[in-house]
Design a protein around this motif. Structure first.
Motif, PDB file in Angstrom:
ATOM      1  N   PRO A 131       3.626  -3.916   2.513  1.00 23.10           N
ATOM      2  CA  PRO A 131       3.272  -5.107   1.745  1.00 23.10           C
ATOM      3  C   PRO A 131       1.992  -4.879   0.944  1.00 23.10           C
ATOM      4  N   HIS A 132       2.037  -5.232  -0.345  1.00 21.77           N
ATOM      5  CA  HIS A 132       0.880  -4.963  -1.201  1.00 21.77           C
ATOM      6  C   HIS A 132       0.908  -5.892  -2.407  1.00 21.77           C
ATOM      7  N   ASP A 133      -0.187  -5.914  -3.135  1.00 21.79           N
ATOM      8  CA  ASP A 133      -0.311  -6.686  -4.367  1.00 21.79           C
ATOM      9  C   ASP A 133       0.117  -5.773  -5.519  1.00 21.79           C
ATOM     10  N   ALA A 134       1.271  -6.059  -6.097  1.00 18.90           N
ATOM     11  CA  ALA A 134       1.854  -5.178  -7.111  1.00 18.90           C
ATOM     12  C   ALA A 134       0.960  -5.059  -8.347  1.00 18.90           C
ATOM     13  N   ALA A 135       0.325  -6.152  -8.746  1.00 19.67           N
ATOM     14  CA  ALA A 135      -0.509  -6.123  -9.948  1.00 19.67           C
ATOM     15  C   ALA A 135      -1.731  -5.215  -9.735  1.00 19.67           C
ATOM     16  N   LYS A 136      -2.365  -5.347  -8.576  1.00 23.96           N
ATOM     17  CA  LYS A 136      -3.532  -4.494  -8.283  1.00 23.96           C
ATOM     18  C   LYS A 136      -3.117  -3.033  -8.137  1.00 23.96           C
ATOM     19  N   ALA A 137      -1.943  -2.830  -7.519  1.00 24.60           N
ATOM     20  CA  ALA A 137      -1.458  -1.460  -7.355  1.00 24.60           C
ATOM     21  C   ALA A 137      -1.199  -0.817  -8.715  1.00 24.60           C
ATOM     22  N   GLU A 138      -0.617  -1.554  -9.617  1.00 27.28           N
ATOM     23  CA  GLU A 138      -0.309  -1.029 -10.957  1.00 27.28           C
ATOM     24  C   GLU A 138      -1.597  -0.724 -11.713  1.00 27.28           C
ATOM     25  N   ALA A 139      -2.604  -1.588 -11.529  1.00 28.69           N
ATOM     26  CA  ALA A 139      -3.884  -1.367 -12.208  1.00 28.69           C
ATOM     27  C   ALA A 139      -4.571  -0.107 -11.714  1.00 28.69           C
ATOM     28  N   ALA A 140      -4.314   0.272 -10.450  1.00 25.13           N
ATOM     29  CA  ALA A 140      -4.997   1.437  -9.868  1.00 25.13           C
ATOM     30  C   ALA A 140      -4.216   2.727 -10.058  1.00 25.13           C
ATOM     31  N   LYS A 141      -3.011   2.619 -10.597  1.00 23.53           N
ATOM     32  CA  LYS A 141      -2.171   3.816 -10.715  1.00 23.53           C
ATOM     33  C   LYS A 141      -2.867   4.946 -11.477  1.00 23.53           C
ATOM     34  N   PRO A 142      -3.519   4.677 -12.599  1.00 21.19           N
ATOM     35  CA  PRO A 142      -4.217   5.772 -13.300  1.00 21.19           C
ATOM     36  C   PRO A 142      -5.356   6.384 -12.471  1.00 21.19           C
ATOM     37  N   LEU A 143      -5.988   5.540 -11.638  1.00 20.25           N
ATOM     38  CA  LEU A 143      -7.103   6.026 -10.837  1.00 20.25           C
ATOM     39  C   LEU A 143      -6.641   7.021  -9.770  1.00 20.25           C
ATOM     40  N   PHE A 144      -5.383   6.911  -9.361  1.00 18.44           N
ATOM     41  CA  PHE A 144      -4.900   7.769  -8.287  1.00 18.44           C
ATOM     42  C   PHE A 144      -4.882   9.245  -8.694  1.00 18.44           C
ATOM     43  N   ALA A 145      -4.969   9.508  -9.984  1.00 16.70           N
ATOM     44  CA  ALA A 145      -5.031  10.907 -10.434  1.00 16.70           C
ATOM     45  C   ALA A 145      -6.209  11.629  -9.792  1.00 16.70           C
ATOM     46  N   THR A 146      -7.282  10.881  -9.516  1.00 14.53           N
ATOM     47  CA  THR A 146      -8.434  11.472  -8.838  1.00 14.53           C
ATOM     48  C   THR A 146      -8.082  11.873  -7.415  1.00 14.53           C
ATOM     49  N   CYS A 147      -7.240  11.072  -6.759  1.00 13.62           N
ATOM     50  CA  CYS A 147      -6.836  11.326  -5.368  1.00 13.62           C
ATOM     51  C   CYS A 147      -5.755  12.395  -5.279  1.00 13.62           C
ATOM     52  N   ALA A 148      -4.983  12.548  -6.368  1.00 16.44           N
ATOM     53  CA  ALA A 148      -3.831  13.445  -6.352  1.00 16.44           C
ATOM     54  C   ALA A 148      -4.234  14.899  -6.154  1.00 16.44           C
ATOM     55  N   ALA A 149      -5.481  15.241  -6.464  1.00 11.78           N
ATOM     56  CA  ALA A 149      -5.915  16.621  -6.288  1.00 11.78           C
ATOM     57  C   ALA A 149      -5.781  17.060  -4.831  1.00 11.78           C
ATOM     58  N   CYS A 150      -5.926  16.124  -3.891  1.00  7.91           N
ATOM     59  CA  CYS A 150      -5.778  16.449  -2.464  1.00  7.91           C
ATOM     60  C   CYS A 150      -4.461  15.920  -1.894  1.00  7.91           C
ATOM     61  N   HIS A 151      -4.132  14.680  -2.258  1.00  6.66           N
ATOM     62  CA  HIS A 151      -2.955  14.048  -1.654  1.00  6.66           C
ATOM     63  C   HIS A 151      -1.662  14.328  -2.413  1.00  6.66           C
ATOM     64  N   GLY A 152      -1.782  14.991  -3.565  1.00  2.00           N
ATOM     65  CA  GLY A 152      -0.596  15.281  -4.362  1.00  2.00           C
ATOM     66  C   GLY A 152      -0.246  14.121  -5.269  1.00  2.00           C
ATOM     67  N   PRO A 153       0.418  14.389  -6.397  1.00  3.35           N
ATOM     68  CA  PRO A 153       0.750  13.322  -7.348  1.00  3.35           C
ATOM     69  C   PRO A 153       1.695  12.272  -6.762  1.00  3.35           C
ATOM     70  N   ASP A 154       2.482  12.672  -5.781  1.00  4.51           N
ATOM     71  CA  ASP A 154       3.404  11.717  -5.155  1.00  4.51           C
ATOM     72  C   ASP A 154       2.834  11.129  -3.863  1.00  4.51           C
ATOM     73  N   GLY A 155       1.610  11.529  -3.491  1.00  6.68           N
ATOM     74  CA  GLY A 155       0.950  10.988  -2.303  1.00  6.68           C
ATOM     75  C   GLY A 155       1.441  11.570  -0.994  1.00  6.68           C
ATOM     76  N   LYS A 156       2.196  12.662  -1.033  1.00  9.37           N
ATOM     77  CA  LYS A 156       2.762  13.228   0.195  1.00  9.37           C
ATOM     78  C   LYS A 156       1.820  14.196   0.904  1.00  9.37           C
ATOM     79  N   GLY A 157       0.620  14.340   0.383  1.00  9.82           N
ATOM     80  CA  GLY A 157      -0.385  15.165   1.049  1.00  9.82           C
ATOM     81  C   GLY A 157      -0.219  16.648   0.778  1.00  9.82           C
ATOM     82  N   ILE A 158      -1.262  17.391   1.074  1.00 14.01           N
ATOM     83  CA  ILE A 158      -1.251  18.848   0.942  1.00 14.01           C
ATOM     84  C   ILE A 158      -1.770  19.422   2.251  1.00 14.01           C
ATOM     85  N   GLN A 159      -0.884  20.027   3.041  1.00  9.45           N
ATOM     86  CA  GLN A 159      -1.255  20.510   4.370  1.00  9.45           C
ATOM     87  C   GLN A 159      -2.289  21.621   4.318  1.00  9.45           C
ATOM     88  N   ALA A 160      -2.292  22.409   3.245  1.00  7.34           N
ATOM     89  CA  ALA A 160      -3.280  23.474   3.145  1.00  7.34           C
ATOM     90  C   ALA A 160      -4.703  22.916   3.139  1.00  7.34           C
TER      91      ALA A 160
END
Length: 300
Positions: free
Chosen positions: A210-239
């Motif tokens: 459960p989440h706020d779709a509008a806030k999630a959509e607003a943060a989507k571009p920001l997730f690029a910063t997180c993708a370096a570790c968690h991956g672009p799809d958010g599935k993580g990087i075990q290495a």
């Protein structure tokens, strides 16, 4: 033991044994005044009950004499009479060393066999599970829990859910136990409170929570910063030990407040290296037991 304490203990032993031996030898010969009917004159219940005087039973005398003989023999054979070491030269340290050597000899037979197998193969071996369980409870249960369910407050992962930060094969688990792990989630409060809140909603959306779709959509571009570790799809990087954000398994808690705190303040987890405490054989068996914990439902 100092000379004073040795003499003090010897004095106490001689005093106690001397008094009890004197009473033992004197009591059967003691003359107790009795009446003609063989009673002492003590009565109860208006004379219905009278105290009789009889010699001690033979079985009691023989048993008591045997106890004295056993006591003297013990003091002669074993340490206990001050600093006297006893005829047998027995010590608790010596007996412990013998038992340890005997146990090690038995353990070496098992360890020789265990070395031939991978942790995956050993995870189904009852003997390895038995030893691994003891090792786990002595060294790992304080953080991961007795049943391996983890501890959110400590950031200790659940070992039973088959979800792995660094990989769940035997070799990787062995490395984690042997060398330890350092997990660092940097703080992102520099993005501002609103962006941190929005990112928390986006992270929740990745796992269909459960989440706020509008806030999630607003943060989507920001997730690029997180993708370096968690991956672009958010599935993580075990290495990197970066967790999967899509599986609803939360190392530090999955509430909105927990996720906002993790993003804003960051997290720092540490798995200590166990190589200074455990040898390679013990770590090998422990890795097999951890694998067993993560496959219990499948094994059953």
């Amino acid at each position: 033991m100092s000379l004073f304490w040795s003499l003090w203990i010897m004095f106490l032993i001689v005093l106690n044994l001397g008094i009890t031996l004197f009473l033992f030898l004197w009591a059967p010969r003691a003359k107790i005044p009795v009446r003609a009917d063989g009673t002492s004159g003590h009565v109860w219940a208006h004379g219905v009950l009278r105290e009789g005087v009889r010699p001690l039973p033979i079985w009691w005398v023989v048993l008591s004499a045997s106890m004295f003989a056993i006591g003297f023999a013990y003091l002669a054979l074993f340490p206990g009479f001050g600093s006297y070491k006893g005829i047998l030269g027995w010590t608790a340290h010596g007996e412990l060393a013998e038992h340890v050597a005997e146990n090690n000899a038995k353990a070496d037979q098992l360890l020789t066999r265990f070395r031939l197998y991978t942790p995956e193969q050993l995870s189904a071996d009852p003997a390895a599970q038995h030893i691994g369980e003891r090792l786990y409870r002595d060294n790992c249960a304080a953080c991961h829990g007795r049943q391996g369910k983890g501890n959110v407050a400590l950031g200790a992962p659940d070992l039973t859910d088959n979800d792995w930060l660094y990989g769940g094969d035997g070799k990787t688990i062995t490395t984690s136990i042997h060398d330890g792990r350092q997990g660092v989630m940097p703080p992102w409060n520099s993005l501002g409170e609103d962006n941190v809140r929005n990112l928390a909603q986006y992270v929740l959306s990745l796992s269909d929570s459960p989440h706020d779709a509008a806030k999630a959509e607003a943060a989507k571009p920001l997730f690029a910063t997180c993708a370096a570790c968690h991956g672009p799809d958010g599935k993580g990087i075990q290495a990197l030990g970066a967790p999967n954000l899509t599986d609803k398994i939360w190392l530090h808690g999955g509430t909105v407040a927990d996720i906002e705190h993790s993003i804003g303040e960051g997290q720092h987890g540490q798995m200590p290296a166990w190589s200074p405490r455990l040898n390679d054989d013990q770590i090998h068996i422990l890795a097999a037991y951890v694998l067993h914990l993560s496959h219990q439902d499948h094994d059953s």
